[in-house]
Design an enzyme around this catalytic site. Sequence first.
Site, PDB file in Angstrom:
ATOM      1  N   ASP A   1       3.748  -6.938  -5.943  1.00  0.00           N
ATOM      2  CA  ASP A   1       3.503  -6.485  -4.581  1.00  0.00           C
ATOM      3  C   ASP A   1       2.146  -7.019  -4.129  1.00  0.00           C
ATOM      4  OD1 ASP A   1       5.887  -5.060  -4.725  1.00  0.00           O
ATOM      5  OD2 ASP A   1       4.898  -3.264  -5.457  1.00  0.00           O
TER       6      ASP A   1
ATOM      7  N   GLU B   1      -0.103   2.488   0.599  1.00  0.00           N
ATOM      8  CA  GLU B   1       0.300   1.351  -0.224  1.00  0.00           C
ATOM      9  C   GLU B   1      -0.887   0.702  -0.930  1.00  0.00           C
ATOM     10  OE1 GLU B   1       3.191  -0.047  -1.172  1.00  0.00           O
ATOM     11  OE2 GLU B   1       4.315   1.519  -0.140  1.00  0.00           O
TER      12      GLU B   1
END
Length: 144
Positions: free
Chosen positions: A68, A51
Amino acid sequence: MKVFAFFILLIAVTSAKRLGRCTVASIFKANGLDGYEGYGLGNYICMAFWESHFKTHKVRTSDNVGKDYGIFQINSYKWCDDGLPGGKNLCKVKCGDLLGDDLKASVDCAKIIVKLEGLKSWYTWEKYCDGRNMRRWTKGCDLY
């Protein structure tokens, strides 16, 4: 003005932090992720690597809605509050709190996400981690 903008960018880049794999493993273990909801520690480390590459201050515009944030790239539309209207903030946390190097807010929010949706909530976990040998993510780390 260009010089000022350059210095602001330089400060932002130098304040961002990328943690080492074993540091991440130690923090995750200390915050209760080892075995949480049936997933071994390596799963969380693997997912965080894919990620954010362990960059604690990473913010990315999402492919869907919102942004995000942090090491887990937690989305602002559903999980945290970035001040934009319409977000759900299911983790009851400000998105900026997910950018801290101690990772407590990020881990606490990740636990909520995993409790509700499992690690499959993260596409990267399914693509790069699910069903693979997770020992490599903790190998050589002194976790005991």
